[in-house]
Design an enzyme around this catalytic site. Structure first.
Site, PDB file in Angstrom:
ATOM      1  N   CYS A   1      -9.230  -5.155 -10.906  1.00 55.50           N
ATOM      2  CA  CYS A   1      -9.206  -4.319 -10.525  1.00 55.50           C
ATOM      3  C   CYS A   1     -10.540  -4.012  -9.226  1.00 55.50           C
ATOM      4  CB  CYS A   1      -9.838  -2.390 -10.998  1.00 55.50           C
ATOM      5  SG  CYS A   1      -8.034  -2.516 -11.985  1.00 55.50           S
TER       6      CYS A   1
ATOM      7  N   HIS B   1     -12.828   2.187  -6.167  1.00 53.93           N
ATOM      8  CA  HIS B   1     -11.073   1.935  -6.358  1.00 53.93           C
ATOM      9  C   HIS B   1     -10.696   2.795  -7.573  1.00 53.93           C
ATOM     10  CE1 HIS B   1      -8.512   0.877  -9.089  1.00 53.93           C
ATOM     11  NE2 HIS B   1      -8.902   0.583 -10.066  1.00 53.93           N
TER      12      HIS B   1
ATOM     13  N   ASN C   1      -2.345   3.573  -9.244  1.00 55.43           N
ATOM     14  CA  ASN C   1      -3.006   2.791  -8.723  1.00 55.43           C
ATOM     15  C   ASN C   1      -2.662   1.454  -8.581  1.00 55.43           C
ATOM     16  OD1 ASN C   1      -5.099   0.841 -10.367  1.00 55.43           O
ATOM     17  ND2 ASN C   1      -5.327   2.316 -12.210  1.00 55.43           N
TER      18      ASN C   1
HETATM   19  N1  ACO Z   1       3.868  11.261 -20.149  1.00 56.18           N
HETATM   20  C1  ACO Z   1       4.205  12.370 -21.483  1.00 56.18           C
HETATM   21  N2  ACO Z   1       2.717  12.144 -22.391  1.00 56.18           N
HETATM   22  C2  ACO Z   1       2.020  10.711 -22.155  1.00 56.18           C
HETATM   23  C3  ACO Z   1       2.482   9.377 -21.534  1.00 56.18           C
HETATM   24  C4  ACO Z   1       3.124  10.012 -20.255  1.00 56.18           C
HETATM   25  N3  ACO Z   1       3.460   9.631 -19.159  1.00 56.18           N
HETATM   26  N4  ACO Z   1       1.920   8.543 -21.784  1.00 56.18           N
HETATM   27  C5  ACO Z   1       1.353   8.987 -23.270  1.00 56.18           C
HETATM   28  N5  ACO Z   1       1.896  10.469 -23.354  1.00 56.18           N
HETATM   29  C6  ACO Z   1       1.360  11.207 -24.702  1.00 56.18           C
HETATM   30  C7  ACO Z   1       0.764  10.895 -25.292  1.00 56.18           C
HETATM   31  O1  ACO Z   1       1.796  10.029 -26.631  1.00 56.18           O
HETATM   32  C8  ACO Z   1      -0.248  11.399 -26.698  1.00 56.18           C
HETATM   33  O2  ACO Z   1       1.176  12.189 -27.247  1.00 56.18           O
HETATM   34  P1  ACO Z   1       0.752  12.507 -28.715  1.00 56.18           P
HETATM   35  O3  ACO Z   1      -0.555  13.082 -28.329  1.00 56.18           O
HETATM   36  O4  ACO Z   1       1.931  13.238 -29.279  1.00 56.18           O
HETATM   37  O5  ACO Z   1       0.323  11.605 -29.539  1.00 56.18           O
HETATM   38  C9  ACO Z   1      -0.729  11.884 -25.534  1.00 56.18           C
HETATM   39  O6  ACO Z   1       0.082  12.246 -24.534  1.00 56.18           O
HETATM   40  C10 ACO Z   1      -1.598  11.540 -25.171  1.00 56.18           C
HETATM   41  O7  ACO Z   1      -1.785  10.522 -25.158  1.00 56.18           O
HETATM   42  P2  ACO Z   1      -3.506   9.676 -25.269  1.00 56.18           P
HETATM   43  O8  ACO Z   1      -3.128   7.985 -24.727  1.00 56.18           O
HETATM   44  O9  ACO Z   1      -4.424   9.591 -25.889  1.00 56.18           O
HETATM   45  O10 ACO Z   1      -3.264  10.100 -23.405  1.00 56.18           O
HETATM   46  P3  ACO Z   1      -4.932  10.558 -23.088  1.00 56.18           P
HETATM   47  O11 ACO Z   1      -5.282  11.418 -22.764  1.00 56.18           O
HETATM   48  O12 ACO Z   1      -6.241   8.857 -23.127  1.00 56.18           O
HETATM   49  O13 ACO Z   1      -4.620   9.936 -21.123  1.00 56.18           O
HETATM   50  C11 ACO Z   1      -4.539   8.175 -19.861  1.00 56.18           C
HETATM   51  C12 ACO Z   1      -4.155   8.812 -20.883  1.00 56.18           C
HETATM   52  C13 ACO Z   1      -4.696   9.466 -18.516  1.00 56.18           C
HETATM   53  C14 ACO Z   1      -4.247   7.287 -19.029  1.00 56.18           C
HETATM   54  C15 ACO Z   1      -5.989   8.455 -19.935  1.00 56.18           C
HETATM   55  O14 ACO Z   1      -6.248   7.890 -20.899  1.00 56.18           O
HETATM   56  C16 ACO Z   1      -7.294   7.393 -19.052  1.00 56.18           C
HETATM   57  O15 ACO Z   1      -7.297   8.882 -17.744  1.00 56.18           O
HETATM   58  N6  ACO Z   1      -7.920   6.366 -19.475  1.00 56.18           N
HETATM   59  C17 ACO Z   1      -8.903   6.059 -19.005  1.00 56.18           C
HETATM   60  C18 ACO Z   1      -7.529   4.625 -17.729  1.00 56.18           C
HETATM   61  C19 ACO Z   1      -7.201   4.495 -16.753  1.00 56.18           C
HETATM   62  O16 ACO Z   1      -7.337   5.331 -15.885  1.00 56.18           O
HETATM   63  N7  ACO Z   1      -6.623   3.112 -16.700  1.00 56.18           N
HETATM   64  C20 ACO Z   1      -6.136   3.190 -15.533  1.00 56.18           C
HETATM   65  C21 ACO Z   1      -5.933   2.171 -15.003  1.00 56.18           C
HETATM   66  S1  ACO Z   1      -6.991   0.610 -15.308  1.00 56.18           S
HETATM   67  C22 ACO Z   1      -7.873   1.035 -14.114  1.00 56.18           C
HETATM   68  O17 ACO Z   1      -7.955   0.652 -13.153  1.00 56.18           O
HETATM   69  C23 ACO Z   1      -9.626   0.901 -14.679  1.00 56.18           C
END
Ligand code: ACO
Length: 349
Positions: free
Chosen positions: A114, A276, A306
């Site tokens: 990234c 980013h 992204n």
């Molecule tokens: N659609 C529906 N449900 C989903 C999806 C999806 N695409 N993905 C995960 N879930 C579900 C999971 O299975 C989980 O279900 P459960 O509670 O029944 O087990 C629930 O949603 C929560 O899952 P988490 O993985 O804990 O989701 P979280 O709230 O952490 O959100 C996310 C995920 C959006 C990736 C978040 O962690 C985040 O914003 N992280 C920042 C990282 C990021 O943005 N990375 C981008 C790429 S890296 C970079 O560029 C730096």
């Protein structure tokens, strides 16, 4: 010592728009979840067989070169950032040199995910400042769609990423009120495995590995890629999203402040911050932390997802094309991602 300026900028995104609803054909997800957690409404996917990371980069580069008032033949160095190269090796830099029929110039690939474009920009900036090169093509491009787990198993990652390319041409400027003021690069490898694609790789047993007993009697060369890896979905990226979020919201503001302080500015002086495009929630957190208005920050993750190394140049190009960046503006570029690596650049447009 001359400064380097962005003399031309271009972007390319594939024509194929993939909405959140489109993804529901492949995995159990929904528009509400994706928009609420990431801000993404749609992304672009490259043509599966006719477009590659290099072909998209070439399209963005042609525009940047033309806008810089130069030609591909005049470019004297290439720095290419990507995590999704056409080949494992050689890198995309040489592919771009070939695609644009350039001279036999140096071509360097940067693998900093990234923050790759900012690392690439920083390298190019040093070459311009020392007078080694006068016309450097800096590119960030990704074809993520080819390597994502498009099943429910991979939904936490696959819904986030999109394809595209951005490019700039750096040239020297003697003007004292224009160009790149400074760049700031950082890394912390302690968390390398939190956001990573482990395979194929040479780590053997350490990360993302299952069933390596299968390899006990195999020639060592066979450990690079195997049916077991594919069967166990170990050829896809892994992300601990919450850990990434926690680190990103600390390091983004930190590296932006570092750039501002190094040049005697405050966050209120920023005309445009291009973060980013990791996740809209991360950008909003950074904006609030720096007390910036909506007009001071440009986000387009809603439409492109992204695009990793391509996200900063695509957003910068789009903001400029929309007239949101004008001559003399103080522009801050910042990125955080896998490694972890993070970086910023402060420039006067
Ligand atoms: N659609 C529906 N449900 C989903 C999806 C999806 N695409 N993905 C995960 N879930 C579900 C999971 O299975 C989980 O279900 P459960 O509670 O029944 O087990 C629930 O949603 C929560 O899952 P988490 O993985 O804990 O989701 P979280 O709230 O952490 O959100 C996310 C995920 C959006 C990736 C978040 O962690 C985040 O914003 N992280 C920042 C990282 C990021 O943005 N990375 C981008 C790429 S890296 C970079 O560029 C730096």
């Amino acid at each position: 010592m001359p400064r380097s300026k962005i003399a031309g900028i271009g972007k390319y995104v594939p024509a194929n728009v993939v909405t959140n609803n489109d993804l529901t054909q492949y995995m159990d997800t929904n528009d509400e979840w994706i928009q609420e957690r990431t801000g993404i409404k749609e992304r672009r996917y490259a043509h599966r067989t006719e477009e590659t990371t290099t072909t998209m980069a070439a399209e963005a580069a042609k525009i940047a070169i033309e806008r810089a008032g130069t030609t591909a033949q005049e470019i004297d160095f290439i720095v290419f950032a990507t995590l999704s190269p056409d080949y494992y090796f050689p890198g995309c830099g040489v592919m771009l040199q070939r695609a644009l029929k350039m001279k036999e110039v140096g071509a360097l690939d940067v693998r900093n995910q990234c923050s790759g474009f900012l690392y690439a920009l920083s390298v190019a900036d040093q070459f311009i400042k020392t007078g080694m090169y006068k016309n450097i093509l800096v590119v960030g491009a990704e074809k993520h769609s080819f390597g994502l787990d498009m099943t429910t198993r991979g939904r936490n990652i696959s819904v986030i990423f999109g394809d595209g390319a951005g490019a700039v041409v750096l040239q020297p400027t003697e003007k004292t009120d224009q160009g790149i003021l400074s760049t700031h690069l950082h890394s912390d490898g302690e968390s390398a495995e939190i956001l990573a694609m482990y395979n194929p790789g040479t780590h053997a047993n350490h990360w993302g590995a299952q069933n390596y007993a299968d390899f006990d009697d195999a020639p060592i060369a066979n450990m690079f890629m195997s049916h077991a890896m594919i069967d166990n979905a170990q050829n896809f990226p892994f992300m601990d999203g919450q850990s990434v979020f926690k680190k990103a919201v600390v390091k983004f503001p930190e590296v932006i402040h570092e750039a501002l302080t190094a040049n005697g500015y405050q966050s209120t002086d920023i005309n445009m911050l291009i973060p980013h495009q990791a996740n809209l929630r991360i950008s909003q957190f950074v904006q609030a932390k720096l007390k910036l208005t909506d007009d001071q920050v440009y986000n387009n993750i809603q439409h492109y997802g992204n695009t990793t190394a391509a996200s900063v140049p695509i957003a910068l190009c789009e903001a400029w094309e929309k007239g949101k960046i004008k001559e003399g503006d103080l522009v801050c570029l910042a990125a955080f991602g896998s490694g972890f690596t993070w970086a910023s650049a402060l420039l006067k447009w």
